[in-house]
Scaffold this motif. Structure first.
Motif, PDB file in Angstrom:
ATOM      1  N   LEU B  17      35.158  45.295  39.671  1.00  0.00           N
ATOM      2  CA  LEU B  17      35.713  44.731  38.436  1.00  0.00           C
ATOM      3  C   LEU B  17      34.554  44.444  37.470  1.00  0.00           C
ATOM      4  O   LEU B  17      33.855  43.439  37.583  1.00  0.00           O
ATOM      5  N   LEU B  18      34.348  45.373  36.526  1.00  0.00           N
ATOM      6  CA  LEU B  18      33.217  45.250  35.601  1.00  0.00           C
ATOM      7  C   LEU B  18      33.460  44.183  34.544  1.00  0.00           C
ATOM      8  O   LEU B  18      32.561  43.443  34.156  1.00  0.00           O
ATOM      9  N   ARG B  19      34.703  44.130  34.074  1.00  0.00           N
ATOM     10  CA  ARG B  19      35.018  43.156  33.021  1.00  0.00           C
ATOM     11  C   ARG B  19      36.501  42.832  33.044  1.00  0.00           C
ATOM     12  O   ARG B  19      37.328  43.685  33.386  1.00  0.00           O
ATOM     13  N   LYS B  20      36.839  41.606  32.656  1.00  0.00           N
ATOM     14  CA  LYS B  20      38.243  41.144  32.615  1.00  0.00           C
ATOM     15  C   LYS B  20      38.455  40.530  31.233  1.00  0.00           C
ATOM     16  O   LYS B  20      37.779  39.554  30.886  1.00  0.00           O
ATOM     17  N   ILE B  21      39.358  41.100  30.449  1.00  0.00           N
ATOM     18  CA  ILE B  21      39.535  40.637  29.067  1.00  0.00           C
ATOM     19  C   ILE B  21      40.974  40.146  28.859  1.00  0.00           C
ATOM     20  O   ILE B  21      41.935  40.866  29.163  1.00  0.00           O
ATOM     21  N   PHE B  26      48.439  39.262  29.084  1.00  0.00           N
ATOM     22  CA  PHE B  26      47.796  40.027  30.159  1.00  0.00           C
ATOM     23  C   PHE B  26      46.293  39.793  30.228  1.00  0.00           C
ATOM     24  O   PHE B  26      45.652  39.371  29.265  1.00  0.00           O
ATOM     25  N   PHE B  27      45.749  40.149  31.388  1.00  0.00           N
ATOM     26  CA  PHE B  27      44.312  40.351  31.531  1.00  0.00           C
ATOM     27  C   PHE B  27      44.116  41.852  31.734  1.00  0.00           C
ATOM     28  O   PHE B  27      44.782  42.450  32.600  1.00  0.00           O
ATOM     29  N   TYR B  28      43.228  42.445  30.964  1.00  0.00           N
ATOM     30  CA  TYR B  28      42.894  43.856  31.154  1.00  0.00           C
ATOM     31  C   TYR B  28      41.669  43.941  32.060  1.00  0.00           C
ATOM     32  O   TYR B  28      40.679  43.229  31.846  1.00  0.00           O
ATOM     33  N   LEU B  29      41.750  44.808  33.063  1.00  0.00           N
ATOM     34  CA  LEU B  29      40.683  44.932  34.053  1.00  0.00           C
ATOM     35  C   LEU B  29      39.979  46.280  33.885  1.00  0.00           C
ATOM     36  O   LEU B  29      40.641  47.325  33.878  1.00  0.00           O
ATOM     37  N   TYR B  30      38.673  46.250  33.772  1.00  0.00           N
ATOM     38  CA  TYR B  30      37.887  47.473  33.586  1.00  0.00           C
ATOM     39  C   TYR B  30      37.152  47.736  34.896  1.00  0.00           C
ATOM     40  O   TYR B  30      36.313  46.951  35.308  1.00  0.00           O
ATOM     41  N   LEU B  31      37.507  48.849  35.511  1.00  0.00           N
ATOM     42  CA  LEU B  31      37.105  49.085  36.895  1.00  0.00           C
ATOM     43  C   LEU B  31      36.248  50.333  37.053  1.00  0.00           C
ATOM     44  O   LEU B  31      36.439  51.320  36.330  1.00  0.00           O
ATOM     45  N   ALA B  32      35.346  50.274  38.028  1.00  0.00           N
ATOM     46  CA  ALA B  32      34.507  51.440  38.322  1.00  0.00           C
ATOM     47  C   ALA B  32      34.393  51.601  39.827  1.00  0.00           C
ATOM     48  O   ALA B  32      34.271  50.622  40.557  1.00  0.00           O
ATOM     49  N   SER B  33      34.436  52.844  40.266  1.00  0.00           N
ATOM     50  CA  SER B  33      34.226  53.119  41.683  1.00  0.00           C
ATOM     51  C   SER B  33      32.735  53.069  41.969  1.00  0.00           C
ATOM     52  O   SER B  33      31.942  53.668  41.238  1.00  0.00           O
ATOM     53  N   GLU B  34      32.373  52.355  43.031  1.00  0.00           N
ATOM     54  CA  GLU B  34      30.952  52.274  43.373  1.00  0.00           C
ATOM     55  C   GLU B  34      30.479  53.594  43.974  1.00  0.00           C
ATOM     56  O   GLU B  34      29.301  53.933  43.920  1.00  0.00           O
ATOM     57  N   GLU B  35      31.441  54.341  44.530  1.00  0.00           N
ATOM     58  CA  GLU B  35      31.076  55.593  45.203  1.00  0.00           C
ATOM     59  C   GLU B  35      30.958  56.765  44.250  1.00  0.00           C
ATOM     60  O   GLU B  35      30.260  57.734  44.521  1.00  0.00           O
ATOM     61  N   ASN B  36      31.685  56.706  43.129  1.00  0.00           N
ATOM     62  CA  ASN B  36      31.685  57.840  42.200  1.00  0.00           C
ATOM     63  C   ASN B  36      31.424  57.327  40.790  1.00  0.00           C
ATOM     64  O   ASN B  36      32.276  56.674  40.197  1.00  0.00           O
ATOM     65  N   SER B  37      30.265  57.639  40.256  1.00  0.00           N
ATOM     66  CA  SER B  37      29.864  57.074  38.964  1.00  0.00           C
ATOM     67  C   SER B  37      30.651  57.647  37.789  1.00  0.00           C
ATOM     68  O   SER B  37      30.443  57.264  36.651  1.00  0.00           O
ATOM     69  N   ASN B  38      31.566  58.602  38.077  1.00  0.00           N
ATOM     70  CA  ASN B  38      32.409  59.137  37.002  1.00  0.00           C
ATOM     71  C   ASN B  38      33.847  58.651  37.106  1.00  0.00           C
ATOM     72  O   ASN B  38      34.719  59.156  36.412  1.00  0.00           O
ATOM     73  N   ASP B  39      34.099  57.701  37.996  1.00  0.00           N
ATOM     74  CA  ASP B  39      35.472  57.262  38.254  1.00  0.00           C
ATOM     75  C   ASP B  39      35.702  55.869  37.642  1.00  0.00           C
ATOM     76  O   ASP B  39      35.276  54.857  38.198  1.00  0.00           O
ATOM     77  N   PHE B  40      36.368  55.848  36.492  1.00  0.00           N
ATOM     78  CA  PHE B  40      36.658  54.585  35.798  1.00  0.00           C
ATOM     79  C   PHE B  40      38.173  54.463  35.580  1.00  0.00           C
ATOM     80  O   PHE B  40      38.845  55.460  35.336  1.00  0.00           O
ATOM     81  N   ILE B  41      38.676  53.248  35.634  1.00  0.00           N
ATOM     82  CA  ILE B  41      40.108  53.002  35.393  1.00  0.00           C
ATOM     83  C   ILE B  41      40.264  51.682  34.631  1.00  0.00           C
ATOM     84  O   ILE B  41      39.470  50.752  34.820  1.00  0.00           O
ATOM     85  N   ILE B  42      41.285  51.632  33.791  1.00  0.00           N
ATOM     86  CA  ILE B  42      41.662  50.351  33.169  1.00  0.00           C
ATOM     87  C   ILE B  42      43.066  49.996  33.667  1.00  0.00           C
ATOM     88  O   ILE B  42      43.974  50.834  33.612  1.00  0.00           O
ATOM     89  N   LYS B  43      43.231  48.792  34.207  1.00  0.00           N
ATOM     90  CA  LYS B  43      44.547  48.315  34.632  1.00  0.00           C
ATOM     91  C   LYS B  43      44.781  46.939  34.010  1.00  0.00           C
ATOM     92  O   LYS B  43      43.885  46.381  33.355  1.00  0.00           O
ATOM     93  N   LYS B  44      45.964  46.396  34.230  1.00  0.00           N
ATOM     94  CA  LYS B  44      46.227  45.053  33.681  1.00  0.00           C
ATOM     95  C   LYS B  44      46.979  44.219  34.712  1.00  0.00           C
ATOM     96  O   LYS B  44      47.618  44.769  35.620  1.00  0.00           O
ATOM     97  N   ILE B  45      46.898  42.911  34.571  1.00  0.00           N
ATOM     98  CA  ILE B  45      47.696  41.992  35.381  1.00  0.00           C
ATOM     99  C   ILE B  45      48.318  40.964  34.443  1.00  0.00           C
ATOM    100  O   ILE B  45      47.729  40.622  33.411  1.00  0.00           O
TER     101      ILE B  45
END
Lengths: 211, 74
Positions: B17-21, B26-45
């Motif tokens: 979880l790189l950042r939570k805004i 909602f909170f928007y979650l900015y996510l990165a895979s530690e295993e793949n430096s090209n794998d990013f996702i944005i989700k919300k809660i």
């Protein structure tokens, strides 16, 4: 167009273009799949964290730019290539100019920039507009002000005035056009590394040893 | 020098979880895979249901999330 050729070279380190990265992030973000927020805390290297953060910020910036310009919808490939070139340069700028000047606070809960060192680097650029453009891209107006305090420009708004720009938007558009029109990515990368090397050499000389 | 981050699990894969805004409900979650430096996702809660990860609704919300990240990057 030279910039297209040099851009292809920059893509060698990755099988994916930035446009593909945006598209993949967009698809995954919209996908309905099971997931949960865990309470587990993990530790990663500070440098790795900032690398990931700068990358996702860059992807978000390019995505927002492409969306606003309608480039994705109109399949305006030249516009996309230009935006990708700017993105790559901004990433290199962050790695070579900004990242080395970030330090963690003594309580390890925050971070700060070495404004004086950043100002010293900015003034070494052949084109100050380009340097301030990328600086502002990553740091925003407030932090840009703090860096420019250590230069003849004093602050960002005074910089715009001295450079004869009527607005920040005009400055941004003009600078992006200058980068695309006059430089190749390879030239600009070379300048970034030259500046970093100069700074490192000066530090070595003053300390009598390696940084 | 290390940094401590929360993690998010999506389909048995762990993301940092790189950042939570915070924005609206909602909170928007900015996510990165530690295993793949090209794998990013944005989700919300949702603010009141923070354990359920939600997808972004559409392209417009994705662009909103991108813009929020830029606005909160200073």
């Amino acid at each position: 167009m030279d910039i297209l050729k040099s851009n292809e070279v920059n893509m060698e380190n990755s099988d994916k273009t930035i446009v593909k990265l945006i598209e993949e992030m967009r698809k995954k973000s919209l996908l309905k799949e099971d997931g949960k927020l865990k309470t587990r805390i993990t530790s990663i290297k500070k440098s790795t964290y900032y690398r990931y953060l700068s990358k996702i910020v860059g992807i978000c910036a390019l995505s927002a730019t492409l969306y606003a310009s309608g480039a994705l919808a109109s399949h305006n490939l030249e516009k996309i290539q230009d935006d990708i070139s700017i993105y790559h340069l901004s990433e290199k700028f962050y790695e070579t100019i900004i990242n080395p000047e970030i330090s963690i606070t003594s309580n390890k809960e925050g971070y700060y920039y070495d404004y004086l060192s950043l100002a010293d680097k900015i003034e070494k650029f052949t084109d100050i507009d380009e340097a301030v453009y990328f600086l502002n891209f990553y740091l925003g107006d407030t932090q840009t002000d703090k860096v420019l305090e250590y230069t003849e420009y004093k602050n960002f708004s005074h910089f715009l005035k001295l450079q004869n720009y009527e607005s920040k938007k005009e400055f941004q558009n003009n600078t992006v056009n200058k980068i695309i029109a006059h430089d190749t990515i390879a030239d600009k990368e070379e300048e970034l590394y030259r500046i970093q090397n100069e700074v490192d050499e000066n530090i070595d000389k003053s300390k009598g040893g390696k940084r | 020098m290390t940094k401590e981050l929360e993690t998010v699990e999506i389909k048995d894969k762990e993301y940092l979880l790189l950042r939570k805004i915070e924005h609206d409900n909602f909170f928007y979650l900015y996510l990165a895979s530690e295993e793949n430096s090209n794998d990013f996702i944005i989700k919300k809660i949702k603010k009141e249901e923070t354990n359920k990860l939600l997808p972004l609704d559409n392209e417009i919300e994705f662009q909103l999330a991108c813009t929020l990240m830029l606005q909160n990057n200073n």
